[in-house]
Design an enzyme around this catalytic site. Structure first.
Site, mmCIF file in Angstrom:
data_model
loop_
_atom_site.group_PDB
_atom_site.id
_atom_site.type_symbol
_atom_site.label_atom_id
_atom_site.label_comp_id
_atom_site.label_asym_id
_atom_site.label_seq_id
_atom_site.Cartn_x
_atom_site.Cartn_y
_atom_site.Cartn_z
ATOM 1 N N HIS A 182 -119.084 -103.927 -1.493
ATOM 2 C CA HIS A 182 -120.155 -103.747 -1.743
ATOM 3 C C HIS A 182 -121.122 -103.282 -0.116
ATOM 4 C CE1 HIS A 182 -121.027 -107.764 0.540
ATOM 5 N NE2 HIS A 182 -119.809 -108.070 0.204
ATOM 6 N N GLU A 224 -111.398 -109.700 4.491
ATOM 7 C CA GLU A 224 -112.659 -108.786 4.573
ATOM 8 C C GLU A 224 -113.299 -108.511 5.485
ATOM 9 O OE1 GLU A 224 -116.266 -111.351 3.475
ATOM 10 O OE2 GLU A 224 -117.127 -108.952 2.265
ATOM 11 N N HIS A 284 -125.385 -108.370 0.643
ATOM 12 C CA HIS A 284 -124.980 -107.525 -1.091
ATOM 13 C C HIS A 284 -126.586 -106.397 -0.981
ATOM 14 C CE1 HIS A 284 -122.307 -111.114 -2.548
ATOM 15 N NE2 HIS A 284 -122.054 -109.875 -1.518
ATOM 16 N N ARG A 335 -108.272 -113.418 0.551
ATOM 17 C CA ARG A 335 -108.691 -112.637 0.852
ATOM 18 C C ARG A 335 -109.572 -112.092 2.682
ATOM 19 N NH1 ARG A 335 -113.663 -114.399 -1.416
ATOM 20 N NH2 ARG A 335 -114.565 -114.871 -0.353
ATOM 21 N N HIS A 387 -117.016 -118.335 -4.451
ATOM 22 C CA HIS A 387 -117.770 -119.129 -3.800
ATOM 23 C C HIS A 387 -118.005 -120.748 -3.526
ATOM 24 C CE1 HIS A 387 -120.188 -115.213 -5.166
ATOM 25 N NE2 HIS A 387 -119.750 -115.219 -3.978
ATOM 26 N N ASP A 438 -115.002 -117.378 4.589
ATOM 27 C CA ASP A 438 -115.728 -116.183 4.866
ATOM 28 C C ASP A 438 -116.746 -116.358 5.423
ATOM 29 O OD1 ASP A 438 -117.979 -114.071 3.927
ATOM 30 O OD2 ASP A 438 -117.246 -114.829 1.260
ATOM 31 N N HIS A 453 -112.691 -109.932 -8.572
ATOM 32 C CA HIS A 453 -114.224 -109.138 -8.230
ATOM 33 C C HIS A 453 -113.692 -107.294 -7.509
ATOM 34 C CE1 HIS A 453 -112.226 -110.393 -4.285
ATOM 35 N NE2 HIS A 453 -111.950 -110.793 -4.342
ATOM 36 N N ASP A 458 -120.337 -109.489 7.252
ATOM 37 C CA ASP A 458 -119.979 -110.246 6.285
ATOM 38 C C ASP A 458 -118.062 -110.135 6.907
ATOM 39 O OD1 ASP A 458 -118.851 -110.734 3.994
ATOM 40 O OD2 ASP A 458 -120.178 -110.173 2.117
ATOM 41 N N ASP A 497 -143.637 -131.324 1.814
ATOM 42 C CA ASP A 497 -144.817 -130.778 2.597
ATOM 43 C C ASP A 497 -143.583 -129.616 3.574
ATOM 44 O OD1 ASP A 497 -143.477 -133.334 3.724
ATOM 45 O OD2 ASP A 497 -145.496 -132.808 5.046
ATOM 46 N N TYR A 541 -105.892 -114.805 -5.403
ATOM 47 C CA TYR A 541 -106.117 -115.767 -5.407
ATOM 48 C C TYR A 541 -105.739 -116.578 -7.119
ATOM 49 C CZ TYR A 541 -110.331 -114.010 -3.838
ATOM 50 O OH TYR A 541 -111.438 -113.303 -3.093
ATOM 51 N N GLU A 546 -112.721 -105.672 0.649
ATOM 52 C CA GLU A 546 -112.474 -106.885 0.852
ATOM 53 C C GLU A 546 -111.311 -107.562 -0.577
ATOM 54 O OE1 GLU A 546 -115.915 -109.603 -0.184
ATOM 55 O OE2 GLU A 546 -116.982 -107.713 -0.096
HETATM 56 N N1 GLY Z 1 -119.374 -113.605 1.223
HETATM 57 C C1 GLY Z 1 -119.910 -113.051 0.130
HETATM 58 C C2 GLY Z 1 -118.686 -111.615 -0.134
HETATM 59 O O1 GLY Z 1 -118.368 -111.708 0.655
HETATM 60 O O2 GLY Z 1 -119.238 -111.014 -0.834
HETATM 61 MN MN MN Z 2 -117.979 -111.801 2.334
HETATM 62 MN MN MN Z 3 -118.581 -109.111 1.494
#
Ligand code: GLY
Ligand code: MN
Ligand code: MN
Length: 434
Positions: free
Chosen positions: A352, A405, A359, A403, A241, A258, A348, A269, A38, A386, A382
């Site tokens: 976005h 961003e 996203h 990274r 991730h 991140d 990547h 983000d 529950d 890597y 971003e």
């Molecule tokens: N934190 C998710 C991205 O950077 O897209």
């Molecule tokens: Mn991010």
């Molecule tokens: Mn992002």
């Protein structure tokens, strides 16, 4: 709890109503997610429903209809003193009108009875099929119900249209109130990254740094992170991730964070990468400089008329040049691009959309072509590099994941980086770590 009415919600509903001639828009709430038995996961309203009403209770449905002088209907949970002792206050049917400006409100238990009436003489039903099959069934039953009665002269919905072309296009263009909330989310997040840099020491665990971020988010009035925080040190910095956040950090590691807070339903983000011991090694510094150059060039390219593909291309070219200079890619520039020799290191895209969802919504392509950016859109920039700890490269480079961003608002004159206050240059990062 009921929130004060703000004119923005009403203005957004007006925009939608103008865009759906002979239409009825139906937006169900986000379903409650059960954690176990529950116990529920913390509830967050569906972004579309909140965007149009500010209503944050589960088991609700928003309806906007052009066929009535009283276009805004909410279906909500009824008041229930016994349940409210356990779960907190509900707006109820009266509160939906009083606090949220609904012209009509009904108990959610009346949905199947009332919906067919609302669909009478509506040509276009704006509803997103395929998200919640159970709710789809209820909607389709209501449509079938009113269709059966068409013999008596009523019209019924002959078109079911995905409302994203209306709501998500609006959400993609942030108004001044939204930009204010995104600035606030960004500034809380930047301060959290600065605190993380200053708290980090070899021997600490990644989760201790996650705790610094989470504490600052909560203390600052953010209800939750906008997505699960990624706190990845050493080889974990190369896992895009990574979520475990449980490794003990060593002297000489990098830490990639991140993490971004959500503030009043708006996301930030941000990624920053810094040395756990406060000083970049020569190899770490060399890779960092490449990613930073790519990020700055991509931000520079972010302006009205640019496309996300174009921005990615600017970042990618810098990354490819850098990978060749570092000796990680052993091919001429054009061949490295053509054969995608960068892919093991940069796999990547660069950007976005960002908004209520991390996203965020909004079409990335229009008429088959990458869409041009316009003032009021917010994107992330971003790029990263890597290098797996198993890569066949000089050992100094193995296990380096970097990274950087930022969140960037497109303005008429160019852009505004909402997240500039998180340290980013090598000198600023090392100073923040000391
Ligand atoms: N934190 C998710 C991205 O950077 O897209
Ligand atoms: Mn991010
Ligand atoms: Mn992002």
């Amino acid at each position: 709890m009921p929130q004060p009415l703000t004119a923005r919600f009403r203005e957004r509903r007006q925009h939608v109503l103008q865009a759906i001639p002979n239409g009825l828009l139906l937006v169900p709430s986000q379903p409650v997610a059960i954690r176990n038995n529950d116990v529920e996961h913390p509830y967050r309203q569906h972004s579309d429903l909140w965007y149009l009403s500010g209503f944050d209770e589960p088991e609700s449905v928003l309806v906007l209809s052009t066929s009535s002088e009283r276009p805004f209907t909410l279906f909500v949970r009824e008041r229930d003193p016994e349940r409210e002792v356990w779960d907190g206050a509900r707006a109820g049917v009266e509160g939906a009108k009083e606090y949220f400006g609904a012209d009509e409100a009904h108990a959610i238990t009346k949905l199947d009875e009332v919906l067919p009436k609302l669909l009478e003489n509506v040509d276009h039903l704006y509803y997103r099929l395929g998200v919640d099959r159970e709710f789809d069934d209820r909607v389709l039953r209501a449509v079938a119900n009113v269709r059966r009665r068409a013999r008596r002269g009523q019209r019924y919905p002959t078109h079911i249209i995905d409302p994203s072309s209306v709501i998500h296009e609006l959400r993609l263009h942030k108004d001044s109130e939204e930009i204010g909330l995104m600035r606030r989310a960004a500034s809380i997040t930047c301060e959290a990254h600065r605190l993380a840099m200053s708290a980090c020491r070899p021997g600490m665990h990644e989760y201790e740094i996650e705790a610094v971020l989470a504490a600052h988010f909560l203390k600052s009035g953010s209800h939750r992170p906008a997505y699960p925080s990624i706190v990845g040190s050493g080889p974990n910095s190369t896992v895009l991730h990574y979520h475990e956040n449980n490794r003990k950090m060593d002297d000489g590691d990098l830490l990639l964070i991140d993490a971004g807070c959500e503030y009043s339903y708006y996301a930030s983000d941000v990624t920053r990468t810094f040395p756990v011991n406060g000083r970049f090694s020569p190899a770490q510094k060399a890779v960092y400089e490449v990613v930073l150059a790519a990020e700055l060039a991509a931000i520079e390219a972010t302006r009205t008329g640019a496309t996300l593909d174009g921005i990615h291309d600017v970042a990618l070219r810098e990354i490819v040049r850098g990978l060749i200079d570092l000796g990680l890619v052993g091919a001429p520039f054009d061949e490295a691009l053509e054969k995608e020799l960068f892919k093991p290191y940069f796999m990547h895209k660069t950007s976005h959309f960002l908004g209520m969802d991390v996203h965020d919504v909004g079409a990335y392509f229009v008429a088959g072509k990458p869409r041009s950016l316009e003032p009021g859109m917010v994107i992330t920039v971003e790029p990263g590099i890597y290098i797996s700890d198993k890569a066949d490269v000089p050992s100094a480079y193995r296990g380096i994941g970097i990274r950087i961003e930022d969140d960037v608002l497109v303005t008429p004159a160019g852009n505004e980086v909402l997240t500039n206050s998180a340290p980013k240059s090598i000198a600023d990062v090392e100073a923040a770590c000391s």
